[in-house]
Design a protein around this motif. Structure first.
Motif, PDB file in Angstrom:
ATOM      1  N   LYS A  87       6.249   4.998   7.068  1.00 14.66           N
ATOM      2  CA  LYS A  87       5.344   5.173   5.756  1.00 14.66           C
ATOM      3  C   LYS A  87       4.438   4.146   5.696  1.00 14.66           C
ATOM      4  N   GLY A  88       3.273   4.206   6.003  1.00 19.50           N
ATOM      5  CA  GLY A  88       2.391   3.161   5.746  1.00 19.50           C
ATOM      6  C   GLY A  88       1.670   3.223   4.271  1.00 19.50           C
ATOM      7  N   CYS A  89       0.524   3.928   4.244  1.00 19.79           N
ATOM      8  CA  CYS A  89      -0.241   4.053   2.951  1.00 19.79           C
ATOM      9  C   CYS A  89       0.398   4.949   2.076  1.00 19.79           C
ATOM     10  N   ASP A  90       0.937   6.042   2.574  1.00 18.93           N
ATOM     11  CA  ASP A  90       1.423   7.213   1.750  1.00 18.93           C
ATOM     12  C   ASP A  90       0.284   8.055   0.946  1.00 18.93           C
ATOM     13  N   GLY A  92      -2.232   9.184   3.333  1.00 19.23           N
ATOM     14  CA  GLY A  92      -3.264   9.968   3.993  1.00 19.23           C
ATOM     15  C   GLY A  92      -4.438   9.051   4.701  1.00 19.23           C
ATOM     16  N   GLN A  93      -4.123   7.775   4.510  1.00 14.63           N
ATOM     17  CA  GLN A  93      -5.219   6.968   5.010  1.00 14.63           C
ATOM     18  C   GLN A  93      -4.823   6.259   6.386  1.00 14.63           C
ATOM     19  N   CYS A  94      -3.725   5.837   6.831  1.00 17.40           N
ATOM     20  CA  CYS A  94      -3.463   5.194   7.997  1.00 17.40           C
ATOM     21  C   CYS A  94      -3.093   5.888   9.305  1.00 17.40           C
ATOM     22  N   GLY A  95      -2.312   7.143   8.937  1.00 15.95           N
ATOM     23  CA  GLY A  95      -1.986   7.856  10.193  1.00 15.95           C
ATOM     24  C   GLY A  95      -0.531   7.175  10.822  1.00 15.95           C
ATOM     25  N   CYS A  97       2.066   8.144   9.881  1.00 11.59           N
ATOM     26  CA  CYS A  97       3.129   9.108   9.583  1.00 11.59           C
ATOM     27  C   CYS A  97       3.081  10.323  10.031  1.00 11.59           C
ATOM     28  N   ASN A 107      -0.553  14.364   8.813  1.00  9.68           N
ATOM     29  CA  ASN A 107      -0.021  13.388   8.223  1.00  9.68           C
ATOM     30  C   ASN A 107       1.052  13.940   6.995  1.00  9.68           C
ATOM     31  N   CYS A 109       2.822  12.454   5.247  1.00  4.97           N
ATOM     32  CA  CYS A 109       2.849  12.116   3.729  1.00  4.97           C
ATOM     33  C   CYS A 109       1.985  12.922   2.848  1.00  4.97           C
TER      34      CYS A 109
HETATM   35 FE1  FES Z   1      -0.584   6.569   5.826  1.00  7.35          FE
HETATM   36 FE2  FES Z   1       0.776   8.920   5.813  1.00  7.35          FE
HETATM   37  S1  FES Z   1       1.648   6.982   5.480  1.00  7.35           S
HETATM   38  S2  FES Z   1      -1.288   8.610   6.314  1.00  7.35           S
END
Ligand code: FES
Ligand code: FES
Length: 218
Positions: A87-90, A92-95, A97, A107, A109
């Motif tokens: 879980k990065g950004c939660d 949909g912005q970092c990929g 997940c 994605n 999340c």
């Molecule tokens: Fe960053 Fe899903 S946690 S895109």
């Protein structure tokens, strides 16, 4: 001399009028904030709505009971303890997940678990094993396609799907000819991987690893 009916506005009167109108404007938001707070606390006191979920994850059918608000990412990490998916950004912005859902990268999340009823999901744990890594995992290790490794599971899941998309002839934003079969050129791979952010900046080694698997040049 003032004309009849004309109001004499002194500085003091003007300040009084301003204070009165500011109070009138401030009152409704305060009231609606109170209402919103009481709505939120009554919603929080209601028990969560749960639903039975059957989903195939890495070849095993799993039966879960999940809160309808649970994302696929949280179902994988919190219910199935598959913490390889990050879980990065939660948002949909970092990929970080990224997983495969029915063969397409997703994605996790951004999708609710209950929306994937009956779906087949592959996470980084399902791509290869310690004894037998997926070729993309082996290439990332060989070429140091990571530093901290947090984005790596998402990068690898995405990279595998990217090469599948190219093999299937799906064009991208940088494909010059939409009717020609795309090739795994550096530009195509970089464009298709652009949704996977690496805060360590390991992009050049990631590109080399993907190019090796694709049999092309980074
Ligand atoms: Fe960053 Fe899903 S946690 S895109
Ligand atoms: Fe650290 Fe990519 S390796 S964020």
């Amino acid at each position: 001399m003032d004309e009849p009916g004309e109001i004499m506005i002194t500085r003091r009167n003007l300040l009084k009028m301003g204070a009165a109108s500011a109070t009138a404007i401030a009152a409704p938001p305060f009231a609606s904030a109170q209402e919103a707070k009481s709505d939120a606390s009554s919603a929080a006191s209601r028990p969560p709505v749960t639903i039975p979920l059957s989903i195939e994850v890495n070849g095993e059918v799993e039966h879960l009971e999940v809160d309808t608000r649970t994302t696929l990412l949280d179902a994988l990490r919190e219910h199935l303890h598959l913490t390889g998916t990050k879980k990065g950004c939660d948002h949909g912005q970092c990929g970080a997940c990224t997983v495969h859902v029915n063969g397409r990268r997703t994605n996790s999340c951004l999708t609710l678990a209950v929306m994937q009823q009956g779906a087949s999901v592959t996470t980084i744990e399902g791509l290869g094993t310690r004894a037998s890594l997926h070729p993309m995992q082996a290439a990332f290790v060989k070429h140091d396609g990571y530093q901290c490794g947090y984005c790596t599971p998402g990068q690898i899941c995405s990279a595998v799907a990217v090469l599948d998309e190219i093999r299937q002839g799906i064009p991208s934003h940088v494909s010059a000819d939409l009717t020609a079969r795309p090739q795994a050129t550096a530009a195509e791979v970089r464009e298709r991987m652009s949704g996977n952010i690496c805060r360590c900046g390991a992009y050049s080694n990631i590109a080399v690893a993907i190019a090796e698997v694709a049999g092309s040049k980074a």
